[in-house]
Design a protein around this motif. Structure first.
Motif, short mmCIF file in Angstrom:
data_model
loop_
_atom_site.label_atom_id
_atom_site.label_comp_id
_atom_site.label_asym_id
_atom_site.label_seq_id
_atom_site.Cartn_x
_atom_site.Cartn_y
_atom_site.Cartn_z
N GLN A 112 0.83 -1.20 0.00
CA GLN A 112 0.00 0.00 0.00
C GLN A 112 0.87 1.26 0.00
O GLN A 112 1.80 1.38 0.81
CB GLN A 112 -0.88 0.02 1.25
N LEU A 114 0.62 4.62 1.31
CA LEU A 114 -0.26 5.18 2.34
C LEU A 114 -0.75 6.59 2.03
O LEU A 114 -1.80 7.00 2.50
CB LEU A 114 0.48 5.22 3.68
N THR A 124 -5.91 2.79 7.78
CA THR A 124 -5.48 2.23 6.50
C THR A 124 -4.80 0.88 6.70
O THR A 124 -5.13 -0.11 6.03
CB THR A 124 -4.52 3.19 5.77
N VAL A 125 -3.83 0.83 7.61
CA VAL A 125 -3.09 -0.42 7.79
C VAL A 125 -3.93 -1.48 8.49
O VAL A 125 -3.70 -2.68 8.31
CB VAL A 125 -1.77 -0.18 8.55
N LEU A 128 -5.49 -3.46 5.89
CA LEU A 128 -4.54 -4.41 5.31
C LEU A 128 -4.36 -5.62 6.21
O LEU A 128 -4.33 -6.77 5.73
CB LEU A 128 -3.18 -3.72 5.10
N ILE A 136 3.31 -7.15 5.06
CA ILE A 136 2.69 -5.90 4.64
C ILE A 136 3.79 -4.91 4.28
O ILE A 136 4.65 -4.59 5.11
CB ILE A 136 1.80 -5.30 5.75
N LEU A 138 4.74 -1.10 2.90
CA LEU A 138 4.14 0.23 2.87
C LEU A 138 5.11 1.23 2.26
O LEU A 138 6.33 1.13 2.43
CB LEU A 138 3.78 0.69 4.29
N VAL A 141 5.65 6.14 4.29
CA VAL A 141 5.50 5.96 5.74
C VAL A 141 6.10 7.18 6.44
O VAL A 141 7.30 7.43 6.34
CB VAL A 141 6.22 4.68 6.20
N ILE A 146 1.62 4.15 12.65
CA ILE A 146 1.58 2.95 11.81
C ILE A 146 2.20 1.78 12.56
O ILE A 146 1.62 0.69 12.64
CB ILE A 146 2.31 3.21 10.48
N LEU A 150 0.46 -1.87 14.01
CA LEU A 150 0.81 -3.18 13.45
C LEU A 150 1.68 -4.03 14.37
O LEU A 150 1.78 -5.24 14.16
CB LEU A 150 1.55 -2.99 12.12
N THR A 299 -8.79 0.91 0.60
CA THR A 299 -8.56 1.21 2.01
C THR A 299 -8.88 2.67 2.29
O THR A 299 -8.85 3.50 1.38
CB THR A 299 -7.10 0.93 2.38
#
Length: 313
Positions: A112, A114, A124-125, A128, A136, A138, A141, A146, A150, A299
């Motif tokens: 993605q 972002l 958003t994450v 995912l 994942i 990204l 960033v 974020i 995660l 997303t």
């Protein structure tokens, strides 16, 4: 009284043979552009941008067909069949259902862009993570939220500048990759997957604008050279490459890697802009694996849609 030609109806109305002349010519020109778009010189990146947009030229086919019907010209309607056949030959296969594999998916990935300044990157994450991706990737960033969103589900992380990779499995090694931007915006990581090591590149190549594609082209060539020198048996490239696989400058990568969307997805998988995507700059490229699925995910709060793929060893 002068005698009228048999093909000139009363009132000076053009004959049926002439009614659809313009439509027929446009249909032939469209077919030629579809078939020969790579012959258009890539001056100021025009040919490159045309390559990326070529699948959308199929939208002109129904418009020409309607025009031929309104002109009541059978010849024009027949001419419209020519670009129709060319477009189907070039891109129709993308819409066929992918062959379903018997083996279960062993690896799921998501990538993605972002969007810099994303107001809620955690949302958003989270979208995912709900795909149950094992990896994942990204780009853009620039927010600590974020990692916080995660970390619990993806305890292993590699990051360079504004690109990063989160993994369920240990990351054995990671390093920045120079793509010639003047600052590092790509990384290479070795993921210790249960079935063995997997090399993963997370990449954000140079931007491209109408008339300004040189930086993107140079970074793509640099990435291709790096992948060519990488002898890892299993390798995935995830990221925003800022062009579509139909672009002529993409050819060095397509000679080295396969495209998960083309092999296991359905449709073009357009990702940008997210509201109404018309092209696919975001990719999952691979070698040494067998794709089982590929798709696109919308997303929240990003200007790109995410790309996803599944693989078996």
């Amino acid at each position: 009284m002068t005698e009228r030609a048999i093909d000139e109806p009363a009132g000076g109305e053009p004959s049926r043979d002439r009614r659809g002349l313009v439509v027929g010519l446009l249909a032939v020109l469209l077919a030629a552009l579809l078939a020969g778009h790579r012959a258009v010189p890539n001056v100021h990146g025009i040919g490159s941008l045309l390559d990326s947009a070529t699948p959308l030229l199929g939208l002109a086919v129904p418009l020409l067909a309607i025009a031929a019907l309104l002109r009541r010209s059978r010849r024009a309607l027949a001419a419209v069949l020519v670009p129709t056949v060319v477009w189907v030959a070039l891109y129709g296969g993308a819409w066929l259902p992918p062959a379903a594999g018997d083996a279960p998916t062993a690896l799921r990935v998501a990538s993605q862009n972002l969007r810099s300044g994303n107001p809620d990157p955690a949302a958003t994450v989270d979208a995912l993570a709900r795909t149950k991706a094992d990896l994942i990737a990204l780009q853009e960033v620039d927010d600590d939220r974020i990692d916080a969103a995660l970390r619990e589900r993806y305890p292993h992380r590699a990051a360079v500048s504004t690109v990063a990779l989160w993994s369920r499995w240990p990351i054995r090694d990671s390093t920045g990759v120079d793509t010639g931007l003047g600052w590092t915006r790509a990384l290479r990581a070795v993921v210790a997957a249960p079935q063995g090591d997997l090399v993963v590149y997370v990449v954000h190549l140079g931007s491209a604008r109408a008339g300004h594609t040189a930086t993107r082209d140079e970074t793509l060539a640099a990435l291709a050279a790096t992948v060519r020198d990488d002898h890892a048996p299993r390798l995935i490239v995830l990221g925003d490459l800022n062009t579509a696989t139909t672009d002529r400058v993409f050819a060095p990568l397509t000679r080295l890697l396969r495209d998960a969307q083309a092999d296991a997805g359905q449709g073009f998988g357009f990702t940008w802009p997210s509201e109404l995507p018309v092209t696919r700059p975001d990719h999952v490229l691979y070698r040494g694996l067998t794709p089982t699925a590929a798709g696109v995910l919308r997303t929240p709060d990003s200007d790109h849609r995410a790309v996803t793929a599944g693989f078996r060893w």
